[in-house]
Scaffold this motif. Structure first.
Motif, PDB file in Angstrom:
ATOM      1  N   PRO A 111       0.815  -1.223   0.000  1.00 26.50           N
ATOM      2  CA  PRO A 111       0.000   0.000   0.000  1.00 26.50           C
ATOM      3  C   PRO A 111       0.844   1.267   0.000  1.00 26.50           C
ATOM      4  O   PRO A 111       0.459   2.282  -0.599  1.00 26.50           O
ATOM      5  N   LEU A 112       2.005   1.206   0.633  1.00 24.13           N
ATOM      6  CA  LEU A 112       2.873   2.380   0.645  1.00 24.13           C
ATOM      7  C   LEU A 112       3.397   2.675  -0.757  1.00 24.13           C
ATOM      8  O   LEU A 112       3.462   3.835  -1.174  1.00 24.13           O
ATOM      9  N   ILE A 113       3.749   1.630  -1.511  1.00 25.55           N
ATOM     10  CA  ILE A 113       4.217   1.822  -2.879  1.00 25.55           C
ATOM     11  C   ILE A 113       3.110   2.426  -3.728  1.00 25.55           C
ATOM     12  O   ILE A 113       3.349   3.325  -4.542  1.00 25.55           O
ATOM     13  N   SER A 114       1.873   1.964  -3.535  1.00 33.74           N
ATOM     14  CA  SER A 114       0.760   2.523  -4.292  1.00 33.74           C
ATOM     15  C   SER A 114       0.570   4.004  -3.966  1.00 33.74           C
ATOM     16  O   SER A 114       0.310   4.820  -4.854  1.00 33.74           O
ATOM     17  N   GLY A 115       0.699   4.349  -2.706  1.00 39.37           N
ATOM     18  CA  GLY A 115       0.568   5.755  -2.312  1.00 39.37           C
ATOM     19  C   GLY A 115       1.671   6.615  -2.885  1.00 39.37           C
ATOM     20  O   GLY A 115       1.423   7.735  -3.362  1.00 39.37           O
ATOM     21  N   THR A 116       2.886   6.097  -2.879  1.00 38.51           N
ATOM     22  CA  THR A 116       3.994   6.882  -3.424  1.00 38.51           C
ATOM     23  C   THR A 116       3.893   6.992  -4.941  1.00 38.51           C
ATOM     24  O   THR A 116       4.370   7.965  -5.525  1.00 38.51           O
ATOM     25  N   ASN A 117       3.264   5.997  -5.590  1.00 35.84           N
ATOM     26  CA  ASN A 117       3.027   6.127  -7.032  1.00 35.84           C
ATOM     27  C   ASN A 117       2.097   7.291  -7.319  1.00 35.84           C
ATOM     28  O   ASN A 117       2.293   8.029  -8.289  1.00 35.84           O
ATOM     29  N   ALA A 118       1.072   7.460  -6.488  1.00 35.80           N
ATOM     30  CA  ALA A 118       0.167   8.589  -6.670  1.00 35.80           C
ATOM     31  C   ALA A 118       0.895   9.913  -6.460  1.00 35.80           C
ATOM     32  O   ALA A 118       0.705  10.873  -7.222  1.00 35.80           O
ATOM     33  N   ILE A 119       1.758   9.963  -5.460  1.00 32.66           N
ATOM     34  CA  ILE A 119       2.528  11.187  -5.212  1.00 32.66           C
ATOM     35  C   ILE A 119       3.492  11.445  -6.366  1.00 32.66           C
ATOM     36  O   ILE A 119       3.674  12.587  -6.793  1.00 32.66           O
ATOM     37  N   SER A 120       4.095  10.390  -6.899  1.00 32.18           N
ATOM     38  CA  SER A 120       4.999  10.558  -8.032  1.00 32.18           C
ATOM     39  C   SER A 120       4.250  11.047  -9.267  1.00 32.18           C
ATOM     40  O   SER A 120       4.805  11.771 -10.086  1.00 32.18           O
ATOM     41  N   GLY A 121       2.990  10.655  -9.402  1.00 29.07           N
ATOM     42  CA  GLY A 121       2.178  11.186 -10.496  1.00 29.07           C
ATOM     43  C   GLY A 121       1.995  12.685 -10.377  1.00 29.07           C
ATOM     44  O   GLY A 121       2.059  13.416 -11.373  1.00 29.07           O
ATOM     45  N   ILE A 122       1.793  13.171  -9.156  1.00 31.81           N
ATOM     46  CA  ILE A 122       1.677  14.610  -8.940  1.00 31.81           C
ATOM     47  C   ILE A 122       3.007  15.286  -9.251  1.00 31.81           C
ATOM     48  O   ILE A 122       3.049  16.363  -9.865  1.00 31.81           O
ATOM     49  N   THR A 123       4.104  14.650  -8.840  1.00 39.70           N
ATOM     50  CA  THR A 123       5.437  15.178  -9.148  1.00 39.70           C
ATOM     51  C   THR A 123       5.650  15.250 -10.649  1.00 39.70           C
ATOM     52  O   THR A 123       6.231  16.219 -11.167  1.00 39.70           O
ATOM     53  N   LEU A 124       5.182  14.239 -11.353  1.00 40.25           N
ATOM     54  CA  LEU A 124       5.324  14.215 -12.813  1.00 40.25           C
ATOM     55  C   LEU A 124       4.581  15.383 -13.458  1.00 40.25           C
ATOM     56  O   LEU A 124       5.105  16.036 -14.364  1.00 40.25           O
ATOM     57  N   ILE A 125       3.387  15.663 -12.981  1.00 41.58           N
ATOM     58  CA  ILE A 125       2.623  16.794 -13.526  1.00 41.58           C
ATOM     59  C   ILE A 125       3.363  18.114 -13.266  1.00 41.58           C
ATOM     60  O   ILE A 125       3.485  18.956 -14.152  1.00 41.58           O
ATOM     61  N   GLY A 126       3.880  18.278 -12.058  1.00 41.75           N
ATOM     62  CA  GLY A 126       4.642  19.486 -11.739  1.00 41.75           C
ATOM     63  C   GLY A 126       5.886  19.615 -12.591  1.00 41.75           C
ATOM     64  O   GLY A 126       6.243  20.711 -13.041  1.00 41.75           O
ATOM     65  N   ALA A 127       6.555  18.489 -12.838  1.00 35.96           N
ATOM     66  CA  ALA A 127       7.767  18.519 -13.663  1.00 35.96           C
ATOM     67  C   ALA A 127       7.441  18.893 -15.103  1.00 35.96           C
ATOM     68  O   ALA A 127       8.193  19.642 -15.742  1.00 35.96           O
ATOM     69  N   VAL A 128       6.329  18.396 -15.607  1.00 35.32           N
ATOM     70  CA  VAL A 128       5.924  18.751 -16.972  1.00 35.32           C
ATOM     71  C   VAL A 128       5.623  20.248 -17.047  1.00 35.32           C
ATOM     72  O   VAL A 128       6.010  20.923 -18.012  1.00 35.32           O
ATOM     73  N   VAL A 129       4.977  20.774 -16.023  1.00 36.36           N
ATOM     74  CA  VAL A 129       4.667  22.214 -16.007  1.00 36.36           C
ATOM     75  C   VAL A 129       5.954  23.029 -15.982  1.00 36.36           C
ATOM     76  O   VAL A 129       6.095  24.014 -16.725  1.00 36.36           O
ATOM     77  N   VAL A 130       6.915  22.632 -15.152  1.00 36.96           N
ATOM     78  CA  VAL A 130       8.185  23.368 -15.053  1.00 36.96           C
ATOM     79  C   VAL A 130       8.971  23.258 -16.354  1.00 36.96           C
ATOM     80  O   VAL A 130       9.524  24.257 -16.841  1.00 36.96           O
ATOM     81  N   ALA A 131       9.004  22.064 -16.936  1.00 39.68           N
ATOM     82  CA  ALA A 131       9.771  21.879 -18.173  1.00 39.68           C
ATOM     83  C   ALA A 131       9.152  22.663 -19.324  1.00 39.68           C
ATOM     84  O   ALA A 131       9.865  23.172 -20.192  1.00 39.68           O
ATOM     85  N   GLY A 132       7.846  22.791 -19.327  1.00 46.16           N
ATOM     86  CA  GLY A 132       7.187  23.472 -20.428  1.00 46.16           C
ATOM     87  C   GLY A 132       7.021  24.956 -20.244  1.00 46.16           C
ATOM     88  O   GLY A 132       6.619  25.658 -21.179  1.00 46.16           O
ATOM     89  N   ALA A 133       7.326  25.486 -19.072  1.00 53.19           N
ATOM     90  CA  ALA A 133       7.130  26.916 -18.824  1.00 53.19           C
ATOM     91  C   ALA A 133       8.113  27.772 -19.600  1.00 53.19           C
ATOM     92  O   ALA A 133       7.784  28.896 -19.985  1.00 53.19           O
ATOM     93  N   GLY A 134       9.322  27.261 -19.822  1.00 52.02           N
ATOM     94  CA  GLY A 134      10.297  27.992 -20.616  1.00 52.02           C
ATOM     95  C   GLY A 134      10.867  29.222 -19.952  1.00 52.02           C
ATOM     96  O   GLY A 134      11.185  30.204 -20.621  1.00 52.02           O
ATOM     97  N   HIS A 135      11.002  29.195 -18.614  1.00 45.03           N
ATOM     98  CA  HIS A 135      11.573  30.347 -17.912  1.00 45.03           C
ATOM     99  C   HIS A 135      13.049  30.527 -18.250  1.00 45.03           C
ATOM    100  O   HIS A 135      13.502  31.627 -18.485  1.00 45.03           O
ATOM    101  N   SER A 136      13.794  29.454 -18.225  1.00 43.86           N
ATOM    102  CA  SER A 136      15.219  29.512 -18.565  1.00 43.86           C
ATOM    103  C   SER A 136      15.634  28.134 -19.052  1.00 43.86           C
ATOM    104  O   SER A 136      14.922  27.144 -18.885  1.00 43.86           O
ATOM    105  N   THR A 137      16.810  28.065 -19.631  1.00 36.18           N
ATOM    106  CA  THR A 137      17.312  26.780 -20.123  1.00 36.18           C
ATOM    107  C   THR A 137      17.561  25.825 -18.972  1.00 36.18           C
ATOM    108  O   THR A 137      17.250  24.626 -19.067  1.00 36.18           O
ATOM    109  N   LEU A 138      18.110  26.336 -17.863  1.00 35.65           N
ATOM    110  CA  LEU A 138      18.372  25.489 -16.696  1.00 35.65           C
ATOM    111  C   LEU A 138      17.074  24.904 -16.145  1.00 35.65           C
ATOM    112  O   LEU A 138      17.008  23.710 -15.835  1.00 35.65           O
ATOM    113  N   ALA A 139      16.029  25.732 -16.050  1.00 38.22           N
ATOM    114  CA  ALA A 139      14.741  25.240 -15.547  1.00 38.22           C
ATOM    115  C   ALA A 139      14.162  24.188 -16.484  1.00 38.22           C
ATOM    116  O   ALA A 139      13.589  23.182 -16.028  1.00 38.22           O
ATOM    117  N   THR A 140      14.323  24.389 -17.781  1.00 35.01           N
ATOM    118  CA  THR A 140      13.817  23.398 -18.735  1.00 35.01           C
ATOM    119  C   THR A 140      14.572  22.084 -18.623  1.00 35.01           C
ATOM    120  O   THR A 140      13.962  21.009 -18.634  1.00 35.01           O
TER     121      THR A 140
END
Length: 93
Positions: free
Chosen positions: A31-60
């Motif tokens: 159950p802990l692995i399942s919970g962390t998978n859900a949290i990693s999904g949220i992390t993935l969404i945040g990472a996609v937002v940061v990568a696509g924002a285009g603030h700087s090359t380092l941020a991308t």
């Protein structure tokens, strides 16, 4: 927040995560692995937002690395969960 505050927050989160994970009994790992998978999904969404924002090359670049690592974590977590759940199923012979 500045770099020092972010680094401090990261170190504290890593310490708290380590302490929590080491105190969990082995029977609750699936159950802990399942919970962390859900949290990693949220992390993935945040990472996609940061990568696509285009603030700087380092941020991308960091956002892209975060997408790769979060995706690896989500896929690996689901594979491990599936393998662990297969052990609880009865044989169909």
């Amino acid at each position: 927040m500045g770099f020092v505050e972010n680094l401090t927050l990261f170190v504290l989160a890593a310490f708290v995560g380590y302490e929590v994970i080491t105190k969990i009994p082995a029977t609750l790992h699936t159950p802990l692995i399942s919970g962390t998978n859900a949290i990693s999904g949220i992390t993935l969404i945040g990472a996609v937002v940061v990568a696509g924002a285009g603030h700087s090359t380092l941020a991308t670049v960091l956002g892209f690395l975060a997408v790769v690592m979060a995706t690896t974590n989500v896929v690996g977590g689901y594979l491990v969960s599936h393998r662990m759940l297969e052990r609880f199923r009865g044989r169909e012979d």
